[in-house]
Design an enzyme around this catalytic site. Structure first.
Site, PDB file in Angstrom:
ATOM      1  N   ASP A  55       0.833  -1.205   0.000  1.00 46.34           N
ATOM      2  CA  ASP A  55       0.000   0.000   0.000  1.00 46.34           C
ATOM      3  C   ASP A  55       0.865   1.251   0.000  1.00 46.34           C
ATOM      4  O   ASP A  55       0.563   2.219   0.683  1.00 46.34           O
ATOM      5  CB  ASP A  55      -0.943  -0.009   1.209  1.00 46.34           C
ATOM      6  CG  ASP A  55      -2.094   0.981   1.065  1.00 46.34           C
ATOM      7  OD1 ASP A  55      -2.443   1.312  -0.088  1.00 46.34           O
ATOM      8  OD2 ASP A  55      -2.629   1.420   2.094  1.00 46.34           O
ATOM      9  N   ILE A  56       1.925   1.224  -0.795  1.00 49.30           N
ATOM     10  CA  ILE A  56       2.789   2.398  -0.841  1.00 49.30           C
ATOM     11  C   ILE A  56       2.081   3.515  -1.608  1.00 49.30           C
ATOM     12  O   ILE A  56       1.496   3.284  -2.665  1.00 49.30           O
ATOM     13  CB  ILE A  56       4.161   2.065  -1.477  1.00 49.30           C
ATOM     14  CG1 ILE A  56       5.125   3.229  -1.287  1.00 49.30           C
ATOM     15  CG2 ILE A  56       4.029   1.673  -2.939  1.00 49.30           C
ATOM     16  CD1 ILE A  56       5.524   3.470   0.150  1.00 49.30           C
TER      17      ILE A  56
END
Length: 228
Positions: A55-56
């Protein structure tokens, strides 16, 4: 109770298209490039340890007093399983993990979304979106754009770069001119972002390659031969 270090400068998203941008805070190009390098370094370290962030995004890139990066929020992170060889060689990490797609709209790797297989190249795709944000100061998803177009920055960035219209993507405050030092650096980062956003995932570089390329861009000696 969880106690975290106070990060005084908020997130990268705040500075690019959030409250700090609205307050008139401008981040110059060389600072944006340093932020990209430090964030890439953190992801390369994670991948070397067999961890996929999953979930960067720019709101997960925190900035301290000196605008140094701290990558945050590992709630969706996934550890790749170890593969034990029958020989005496050390165990290695699997190439992917099968799992239902999770993440944030606008950043999720299309390959991961379609095939339910997350891998290090899934983070590379998300980081490509972050690079596009750094160049454009636009959010990953914006419903205020042309209603006849998909409001994804990844699609917009790919389109502008492919059609040699990078000047239409770059934040005007960066002083982009194709023939000056900043312009050449921005162009190189845009080309790298294009590589990161490619599908299928096999066409993307690893985060180690991304880091090495960004470091080369900063020194003015980059080359794309190391990107697969």
């Amino acid at each position: 109770m969880l106690v975290f270090e106070f990060v005084s400068n908020g997130t990268l998203a705040d500075h690019l298209h959030g409250k700090r941008k609205k307050q008139g805070t401008l981040v110059p190009w060389h600072t944006r490039l340093n932020i990209a390098i430090e964030a890439a370094s953190a992801l390369a370290y994670l991948h070397n340890s067999g961890i996929i962030h999953r979930d960067i995004k720019s709101s997960k890139i925190l900035l301290d007093d000196n605008l140094c990066v701290k990558v945050a929020d590992f709630g969706l992170s996934r550890m790749l399983p170890l593969v034990v060889s029958t020989s005496k060689e050390a165990a290695t990490f699997a190439s992917h993990a099968s799992t239902a797609p999770q993440g944030t709209n606008g950043y999720i790797d299309p390959d991961y979304f379609q095939f339910h297989r997350v891998c290090d190249k899934s983070d590379t795709y998300s980081f490509g979106v972050v690079l596009a944000e750094i160049i454009s100061s636009l959010p990953a998803v914006d419903d205020t754009w042309n209603p006849y177009e998909v409001p994804l920055l990844s699609h917009l960035a790919m389109n502008k770069i492919q059609n040699e219209a990078l000047h239409e993507l770059v934040d005007p405050c960066l002083g982009f001119q194709p023939d000056n030092e900043i312009g050449e650096s921005i162009t190189a980062v845009a080309e790298l972002a294009f590589q990161c956003l490619q599908c299928p995932k096999e066409l993307r570089p690893s985060m180690k390659q991304v880091l090495e390329t960004l470091q080369g861009i900063k020194k003015g000696i980059w080359g794309f031969h190391q990107i697969t």
